[in-house]
Design a protein around this motif. Structure first.
Motif, PDB file in Angstrom:
ATOM      1  N   ARG A   1       0.740   1.663  -4.554  1.00 55.99           N
ATOM      2  CA  ARG A   1      -0.328   2.374  -4.713  1.00 55.99           C
ATOM      3  C   ARG A   1      -0.245   3.398  -5.648  1.00 55.99           C
ATOM      4  NH1 ARG A   1      -5.004   3.070  -1.713  1.00 55.99           N
ATOM      5  NH2 ARG A   1      -3.922   2.015   0.225  1.00 55.99           N
TER       6      ARG A   1
ATOM      7  N   ASP B   1       0.835  -1.142   0.194  1.00 55.01           N
ATOM      8  CA  ASP B   1      -0.020   0.068   0.015  1.00 55.01           C
ATOM      9  C   ASP B   1       0.891   1.295  -0.100  1.00 55.01           C
ATOM     10  OD1 ASP B   1      -2.758  -0.929  -0.384  1.00 55.01           O
ATOM     11  OD2 ASP B   1      -2.802  -1.295   2.123  1.00 55.01           O
TER      12      ASP B   1
ATOM     13  N   ARG C   1      -4.319  -3.089  -7.246  1.00 53.47           N
ATOM     14  CA  ARG C   1      -4.124  -4.056  -6.103  1.00 53.47           C
ATOM     15  C   ARG C   1      -3.960  -5.368  -6.765  1.00 53.47           C
ATOM     16  NH1 ARG C   1      -5.428  -1.855  -1.058  1.00 53.47           N
ATOM     17  NH2 ARG C   1      -6.119  -3.906  -0.438  1.00 53.47           N
TER      18      ARG C   1
END
Length: 649
Positions: free
Chosen positions: A22, A18, A27
């Motif tokens: 990101r 993350d 994801r």
């Protein structure tokens, strides 16, 4: 290491995704970077203490002109893997530019041993470097994995703990990608049930020794490692050692499986894992001529294997001894299924690898969907596989699992349990268990998975399996092997054409011309195609009919009417009664009263096998009483009257 610590480490690694990836990756693609980096960080930590010795050994071997260096370098590293580059991960932080960092990192990757290279190649990890470098994220990624709070060194995390951390990451990524989970990952609760069904019947009698475990569609390898742990638990106190073997065609899942074994300290076992696009189990058996003690798989369902078929020479030219066997007097008995679905071939692959010369023989647990129970006509590959397994008395049981147990599908699934050393009470028998109602709902769905097999559910299934009786025939039934077999019998009727001459024997060309010019009629004369010698005895059941020709009774054969051809499915267990066979008894009872001129073509009779859970476990809904129906009608009438009154008012 306890599970709480493992969960914490897994969460730290999850957080790196993350923090760093990101907006750089969706994801679902985090795993492409995080999984190989986790592998690298652990290997780097393990190799740190012997780094200089490996580098020194590498130089000595190069100077001596020695080509085969793998064994010596493994010995120098004290592991089943090594890295001959000048770098550890921490050394890469000294790079001044992103370009230099990438170059050094690639040199670091190139230094790993061939078994680790295979993991990196199948992860396609090098393909991620341009994107990471361009986004200036490679250095940050390395720094995050070198954070002291993320200690993956062997001094703080043993091999079992590291394997648990890695498995937890794989599980999370699989849950993130629900559309792929069923392809790569069988739920752990199902695997535990499979392994217990496979091991428990002989756990007390397994002698000390070495046992080989195999999975021909291993995915991420979870089945093999759970099987190994289950066997160890059931045979505690015995001197049991195991070797794992597996094959997987999907590159990424193969890389995960191989990495998982290396991270757990099973480097030798990792050498027995074969995979990648070139390693299809069906067309490229990596373990040909090997036999195994215990085997389990969850093969792909409904997946075409046409490409494999073509690689093997085409459906009619396949001569692989796994799929062309000697059975029922036929040395070329074909187990080759239709190209639209190859799942049953994975079962045939396991059967071909069973041991027949040991005390325990081999045991198999494999998951299939419902089509494996009945698809394929008599004589076709799917039916022949069922016939081969059942007639050789290998099938112990089939367990019907609850719906919605897997991550990407809610379809019905079944565990097949096979053995070539059945207990005496099971010989000649098959147990069917309907476990579809034994499940525990999940508080939150995981993709299509809305339930699980709790410990209590699994114990209930195992108790039913071990009891081997029909005390409660709503969930367990015992059958003789032959109960699943049937004859597929071709039933023929004569061609009857208006205007045909009743005593004339027609030639093939004449019959063809008549078909084109005359109409069929049930009361028209039957077309005679062959006149037998006077000493031939009539046998209407087999198409030899007595008729008058030239004032004499002669035996003739009639031309078959293709439009009236039919087939009957007759159980192998059909009683013969006063007839020579069960087939004739059935035809006399079910066919001839309606079609007196019918006969059977014995040359086209085939044997098939199928398993019908629906028929055996069907529970009809209770019939409503007349009083209940009458009361409902009266209530509807009253409701109708009230509505009509409202409308009129």
């Amino acid at each position: 290491m306890n599970s709480t610590t493992n969960q914490r480490l897994a969460q730290l690694i999850w957080n790196i995704a993350d923090d760093v990836l990101r907006d750089l990756y969706v994801r679902g693609k985090y795993r492409d970077v995080i999984l190989p980096m986790t592998v690298l960080r652990r290997l780097d930590s393990v190799l740190a203490t012997t780094k200089q010795e490996v580098v020194s050994t590498k130089k000595t071997l190069d100077d001596a002109g020695i080509v085969n260096q793998d064994a010596a370098l493994r010995q120098a590293a004290g592991q089943d893997f090594y890295n001959t580059s000048a770098f550890l991960l921490k050394d890469l932080r000294a790079a001044n530019t992103q370009t230099q960092l990438r170059q050094n990192f690639e040199a670091y990757l190139d230094g790993f041993s061939p078994n680790v290279q295979e993991i990196l190649e199948n992860f396609e990890f090098r393909n991620q470097l341009p994107r990471l470098t361009k986004a200036d994220a490679l250095g940050t990624l390395i720094e995050k994995f070198l954070d002291p709070t993320l200690d993956l060194s062997p001094t703080s995390l043993d091999n079992h703990g590291m394997g648990s951390v890695f498995e937890e990451l794989v599980r999370r990524f699989n849950e993130e990608n629900n559309e792929e989970a069923g392809e790569h990952w069988t739920p752990r609760d199902v695997v535990k049930l499979m392994t217990r069904l496979m091991f428990e019947p002989i756990a007390d009698s397994i002698p000390d020794g070495t046992y080989l475990l195999y999975d021909g569609a291993m995915g991420t390898g979870g089945m093999l490692t759970v099987a190994e742990d289950t066997l160890a638990g059931l045979t505690a106190g015995k001197k049991i050692s195991t070797h794992l073997y597996g094959q997987e065609i999907n590159a990424e899942t193969f890389a995960i499986a191989k990495a998982d074994l290396i991270l757990k300290g099973d480097g030798r076992a990792a050498d027995n894992i074969k995979g990648g696009p070139e390693y299809s189990t069906l067309s490229n058996d990596a373990f040909a001529n090997m036999e195994f003690d215990f085997m389990l798989s969850n093969p792909p369902y409904g997946k075409s294997w046409k490409t494999d078929q073509e690689r093997m020479g085409g459906a009619k030219k396949i001569n692989d001894p796994r799929f062309i066997v000697d059975h029922a007097g036929n040395s070329e008995f074909s187990l080759v299924t239709r190209s639209s679905d190859g799942q049953m071939l994975f079962l045939a692959n396991l059967v071909a690898k069973m041991k027949h010369s040991t005390v325990t023989g081999s045991r198999i647990a494999e998951i299939h969907n419902g089509s494996s129970l009945f698809t394929g006509d008599a004589g076709q590959g799917e039916s022949n596989i069922r016939r081969y397994v059942i007639e050789n008395d290998m099938l112990e049981a089939i367990v019907a699992l609850p719906l919605n147990l897997f991550y990407n599908t809610g379809i019905a699934t079944y565990i097949w349990v096979l053995s070539n050393r059945k207990q005496h009470r099971r010989k000649g028998k098959v147990q069917l268990i309907d476990a579809t109602k034994w499940f525990t709902p999940l508080r939150k769905n995981l993709g299509s998975k809305s339930c699980e097999l709790s410990t209590k559910n699994t114990e209930t299934i195992m108790k039913t399996f071990h009891s081997f009786d029909e005390a409660d025939d709503a969930v367990s039934k015992i059958f003789n092997n032959a109960d699943f077999g049937y004859y597929k019998v071709a039933v023929e009727r004569p061609l009857r054409l208006v205007g045909a001459e009743p005593e004339r024997v027609y030639k093939p060309a004449e019959i063809k011309a008549l078909k084109e010019s005359r109409e069929r009629a049930d009361d028209a004369p039957a077309i005679i195609k062959k006149l037998h010698t006077p000493d031939t005895l009539p046998d209407p059941m087999r198409g030899l009919f007595a008729t008058q020709i030239g004032g004499k009774t002669r035996v003739v054969e009639y031309e078959r009417d293709g439009d009236l051809s039919d087939s009957e499915q007759i159980p192998l267990t059909e009683p013969a009664g006063e007839h020579p066979s069960g087939i004739e008894a059935y035809v006399h009872r079910e066919v001839l009263p309606f079609s007196p001129d019918a006969w059977i073509d014995e040359a086209r009779t085939k044997i098939g096998f199928e398993v019908s859970f629906t028929r055996h476990f069907y529970r009809p809904a209770p019939v409503r009483t007349l009083d209940e129906i009458r009361a409902d009608i009266r209530a509807l009438e009253a409701e109708t009257d009230d509505l009509l009154s409202e409308i009129v008012a």
